[in-house]
Write a protein that holds these residues in place. Structure first.
Motif, PDB file in Angstrom:
ATOM      1  N   MET A  44       0.356  -0.958   0.442  1.00 36.95           N
ATOM      2  CA  MET A  44       0.063   0.076   0.539  1.00 36.95           C
ATOM      3  C   MET A  44       0.783   1.209  -0.056  1.00 36.95           C
ATOM      4  O   MET A  44       2.301   1.173   1.014  1.00 36.95           O
ATOM      5  CB  MET A  44      -0.467   0.028   1.276  1.00 36.95           C
ATOM      6  N   LEU A  45       0.244   2.066  -1.025  1.00 39.62           N
ATOM      7  CA  LEU A  45       1.190   3.671  -0.877  1.00 39.62           C
ATOM      8  C   LEU A  45       0.203   4.503  -1.198  1.00 39.62           C
ATOM      9  O   LEU A  45      -0.516   4.452  -2.342  1.00 39.62           O
ATOM     10  CB  LEU A  45       2.566   3.544  -2.089  1.00 39.62           C
ATOM     11  N   GLY A  46       0.357   5.949  -0.183  1.00 38.09           N
ATOM     12  CA  GLY A  46      -0.752   5.711  -0.464  1.00 38.09           C
ATOM     13  C   GLY A  46      -2.500   6.306  -0.004  1.00 38.09           C
ATOM     14  O   GLY A  46      -2.944   6.471  -1.265  1.00 38.09           O
ATOM     15  N   GLY A  47      -2.385   4.548   0.748  1.00 36.27           N
ATOM     16  CA  GLY A  47      -3.600   4.287   0.591  1.00 36.27           C
ATOM     17  C   GLY A  47      -3.936   3.904  -1.121  1.00 36.27           C
ATOM     18  O   GLY A  47      -4.918   2.979  -1.186  1.00 36.27           O
ATOM     19  N   VAL A  48      -3.200   3.536  -1.877  1.00 34.60           N
ATOM     20  CA  VAL A  48      -3.193   3.155  -3.131  1.00 34.60           C
ATOM     21  C   VAL A  48      -2.861   1.515  -2.505  1.00 34.60           C
ATOM     22  O   VAL A  48      -1.884   1.641  -2.712  1.00 34.60           O
ATOM     23  CB  VAL A  48      -3.052   3.754  -4.266  1.00 34.60           C
ATOM     24  N   GLU A  49      -3.248   0.344  -3.449  1.00 30.75           N
ATOM     25  CA  GLU A  49      -3.027  -0.981  -3.051  1.00 30.75           C
ATOM     26  C   GLU A  49      -2.302  -1.356  -4.342  1.00 30.75           C
ATOM     27  O   GLU A  49      -2.289  -0.857  -6.087  1.00 30.75           O
ATOM     28  CB  GLU A  49      -3.841  -2.014  -3.652  1.00 30.75           C
ATOM     29  N   PHE A  50      -1.007  -1.803  -4.640  1.00 32.53           N
ATOM     30  CA  PHE A  50      -0.263  -1.927  -5.571  1.00 32.53           C
ATOM     31  C   PHE A  50      -0.098  -3.453  -5.856  1.00 32.53           C
ATOM     32  O   PHE A  50       0.016  -4.330  -4.823  1.00 32.53           O
ATOM     33  CB  PHE A  50       0.882  -1.613  -5.420  1.00 32.53           C
ATOM     34  N   GLU A  51      -0.592  -3.617  -7.280  1.00 34.54           N
ATOM     35  CA  GLU A  51      -0.204  -4.942  -8.012  1.00 34.54           C
ATOM     36  C   GLU A  51       0.931  -5.735  -7.232  1.00 34.54           C
ATOM     37  O   GLU A  51       1.383  -5.777  -8.559  1.00 34.54           O
ATOM     38  CB  GLU A  51      -0.556  -5.259  -8.925  1.00 34.54           C
ATOM     39  N   GLU A  52       1.955  -5.868  -6.369  1.00 31.04           N
ATOM     40  CA  GLU A  52       3.641  -6.818  -6.508  1.00 31.04           C
ATOM     41  C   GLU A  52       3.239  -7.824  -5.851  1.00 31.04           C
ATOM     42  O   GLU A  52       2.575  -8.528  -4.657  1.00 31.04           O
ATOM     43  CB  GLU A  52       4.383  -5.652  -5.610  1.00 31.04           C
ATOM     44  N   ASN A 105      -6.426  10.160  -3.913  1.00 29.75           N
ATOM     45  CA  ASN A 105      -6.820   9.678  -3.033  1.00 29.75           C
ATOM     46  C   ASN A 105      -6.128  10.670  -1.610  1.00 29.75           C
ATOM     47  O   ASN A 105      -7.247  10.777   0.027  1.00 29.75           O
ATOM     48  CB  ASN A 105      -6.293   8.426  -2.750  1.00 29.75           C
ATOM     49  N   ILE A 106      -4.951  10.769  -1.335  1.00 30.70           N
ATOM     50  CA  ILE A 106      -4.364  11.283  -0.735  1.00 30.70           C
ATOM     51  C   ILE A 106      -5.530  12.947  -0.433  1.00 30.70           C
ATOM     52  O   ILE A 106      -5.801  13.471   0.549  1.00 30.70           O
ATOM     53  CB  ILE A 106      -2.937  11.505  -1.112  1.00 30.70           C
ATOM     54  N   GLY A 107      -5.596  13.683  -1.673  1.00 20.92           N
ATOM     55  CA  GLY A 107      -6.239  14.650  -1.571  1.00 20.92           C
ATOM     56  C   GLY A 107      -7.824  14.688  -0.675  1.00 20.92           C
ATOM     57  O   GLY A 107      -8.180  15.281  -0.033  1.00 20.92           O
ATOM     58  N   ARG A 108      -8.237  13.197  -0.991  1.00 19.11           N
ATOM     59  CA  ARG A 108      -9.535  13.177  -0.232  1.00 19.11           C
ATOM     60  C   ARG A 108      -9.802  12.728   0.794  1.00 19.11           C
ATOM     61  O   ARG A 108     -10.216  13.718   2.030  1.00 19.11           O
ATOM     62  CB  ARG A 108     -10.022  11.720  -0.927  1.00 19.11           C
TER      63      ARG A 108
END
Length: 154
Positions: free
Chosen positions: A22-30, A114-117
């Motif tokens: 998770m980076l910045g509240g966003v899931e990365f497919e790693e 997402n960070i803006g939200r």
């Protein structure tokens, strides 16, 4: 006006295949995640530290540890906890990510949104850049992710 710097770093965990990156509240497919008791979202941790730099109320540490022990491992909750102490209005945030992996560029707009939200900011108030740092640090060599945040409030 006040300005604060937040920083955080986490090592890459190649062993835990079930935990999501998770980076910045966003899931990365790693195929890896970051080491940490929480979701280890290094960007949201650096944002939390920057807010703490304004409020002088440290959230990461004792407060976040207590939240984590209660099962709260979503780093967005740590940001929200830090925001409880903020009396000023956030006007801009600048985020710099240093890592070799993952590739950050494809997810920058999603992270900005997402960070803006989370911070109640327009996307044009959330700047994100990424670098490998020419491989001069452990993060630039692929062993972790380091983030610096500059937060401006009025």
């Amino acid at each position: 006006m006040k300005v604060a710097i937040g920083q955080d770093s986490h090592k890459i965990d190649e062993q835990n295949k079930e935990k999501k990156l998770m980076l910045g509240g966003v899931e990365f497919e790693e195929e890896y995640s970051l080491l940490g008791n929480s979701d280890a979202d290094v960007i949201l941790h650096a944002i939390t530290n920057a807010i703490s730099g304004i409020t002088c109320k440290n959230v990461l540490g004792k407060i976040a540890d207590e939240m984590c022990q209660k099962g709260i491992t979503d780093s967005e909750e740590y940001v929200k906890e830090a925001l409880k102490y903020l009396t000023e209005k956030i006007v801009h945030i600048s985020i710099t990510i240093e890592c070799l992996k993952p590739k950050i560029s494809p997810k920058i707009e999603e992270m900005r949104k997402n960070i803006g939200r989370i911070l109640n900011l327009a996307q044009n108030q959330v700047g994100i850049t990424a670098t490998t740092g020419e491989g001069l640090t452990e993060c630039g060599k692929g062993k972790g992710i380091s983030v610096f945040v500059i937060l401006t409030v009025e």
